[in-house]
Scaffold this motif. Structure first.
Motif, PDB file in Angstrom:
ATOM      1  N   ARG A  38       0.849  -1.200   0.000  1.00 22.46           N
ATOM      2  CA  ARG A  38       0.000   0.000   0.000  1.00 22.46           C
ATOM      3  C   ARG A  38       0.882   1.247   0.000  1.00 22.46           C
ATOM      4  N   TYR A  40       0.712   5.418   0.038  1.00 15.80           N
ATOM      5  CA  TYR A  40      -0.138   6.571   0.334  1.00 15.80           C
ATOM      6  C   TYR A  40       0.577   7.830  -0.134  1.00 15.80           C
ATOM      7  N   ASP A  42       0.082  12.173  -1.367  1.00 12.70           N
ATOM      8  CA  ASP A  42      -0.762  13.341  -1.112  1.00 12.70           C
ATOM      9  C   ASP A  42      -0.096  14.571  -1.694  1.00 12.70           C
ATOM     10  N   ASP A  48      -6.014  12.946  -6.737  1.00 12.45           N
ATOM     11  CA  ASP A  48      -7.201  12.346  -7.354  1.00 12.45           C
ATOM     12  C   ASP A  48      -6.859  10.956  -7.885  1.00 12.45           C
ATOM     13  N   ILE A  49      -7.865  10.300  -8.406  1.00 10.61           N
ATOM     14  CA  ILE A  49      -7.693   8.907  -8.858  1.00 10.61           C
ATOM     15  C   ILE A  49      -6.729   8.813 -10.034  1.00 10.61           C
ATOM     16  N   CYS A  52      -3.225   8.762  -8.635  1.00  8.02           N
ATOM     17  CA  CYS A  52      -2.982   7.441  -8.034  1.00  8.02           C
ATOM     18  C   CYS A  52      -2.701   6.416  -9.129  1.00  8.02           C
ATOM     19  N   SER A  56       0.704   4.281  -9.702  1.00  9.28           N
ATOM     20  CA  SER A  56       0.580   2.824  -9.724  1.00  9.28           C
ATOM     21  C   SER A  56       1.208   2.234 -10.986  1.00  9.28           C
ATOM     22  N   GLU A  76      -1.754  -1.219  -4.038  1.00  8.00           N
ATOM     23  CA  GLU A  76      -2.802  -0.222  -3.860  1.00  8.00           C
ATOM     24  C   GLU A  76      -2.128   1.137  -3.680  1.00  8.00           C
ATOM     25  N   SER A  78      -3.164   5.137  -2.945  1.00  3.90           N
ATOM     26  CA  SER A  78      -4.299   5.984  -2.566  1.00  3.90           C
ATOM     27  C   SER A  78      -3.855   7.181  -1.744  1.00  3.90           C
ATOM     28  N   SER A  79      -4.826   8.027  -1.455  1.00  5.87           N
ATOM     29  CA  SER A  79      -4.637   9.148  -0.546  1.00  5.87           C
ATOM     30  C   SER A  79      -4.651   8.592   0.875  1.00  5.87           C
ATOM     31  N   GLY A  81      -6.212   9.890   3.211  1.00  9.94           N
ATOM     32  CA  GLY A  81      -7.537  10.192   3.755  1.00  9.94           C
ATOM     33  C   GLY A  81      -7.534  11.359   4.718  1.00  9.94           C
ATOM     34  N   ARG A  84      -5.237  11.289   8.039  1.00  9.96           N
ATOM     35  CA  ARG A  84      -3.910  10.819   7.638  1.00  9.96           C
ATOM     36  C   ARG A  84      -2.987  10.650   8.841  1.00  9.96           C
TER      37      ARG A  84
END
Length: 156
Positions: A38, A40, A42, A48-49, A52, A56, A76, A78-79, A81, A84
């Motif tokens: 994973r 993360y 930012d 945004d997607i 990401c 990836s 994976e 992602s942000s 969130g 964080r």
């Protein structure tokens, strides 16, 4: 940090730097029978997607060519969130003035969980203003006693 996360960080740093993103965290964990890598990321305005997806794809190409992970895994990106994690000293600096949730390794004044506004961080201590019923109290925590910390979403 595990060997896998160290290798991934080396591969990932030029990618996020070029895209002007921040690498927040890398996790390499086994859940059930499956392994997960994973990532993360930012930036100040949020990711945004599409960003990401780009990270990836670029990381996948590098991982496929070097093959540093000997078994199957899920990647994976992602942000981190709204809540964080605060991992690095600069994360604490950026969080000054925001609400945080902190767990300590051992009780401090009989408590292990603290939530309040982060008012100061000097590299050795974390200062919070916590609300206890109707009054506010300043709490100073030794940074080396912090087990985990994250931003805390509060609802007024």
């Amino acid at each position: 940090m595990s060997k896998v996360t160290e290798v991934v960080e080396e591969l990932l740093t030029p990618i996020v730097t070029e895209l002007e993103l921040e690498l927040v965290d890398i996790e390499y964990v086994k859940e059930g029978k499956n392994w997960f890598l994973r990532i993360y990321i930012d930036k100040d305005s949020g990711v945004d997607i599409e960003e990401c997806g780009i990270v990836s794809e670029r990381l996948s190409e590098k991982l496929d060519s070097l093959d540093p992970i000997p078994h199957n895994y899920f990647l994976e990106v992602s942000s981190p969130g709204a809540e964080r994690p605060l991992k690095k000293e600069k994360d604490y600096q950026k969080a000054i003035g925001k609400n945080v949730h902190i767990k300590t390794y051992e009780p401090i004044d009989g408590e292990k969980i603290f939530e309040g506004a982060l008012t100061a961080f000097d590299g050795e201590t974390v200062t919070l203003e916590v609300k206890i019923k109707t009054r506010k109290k300043t709490v100073v925590l030794p940074f080396d006693k912090v087990a985990s910390a994250r931003l805390a979403v509060t609802f007024s």
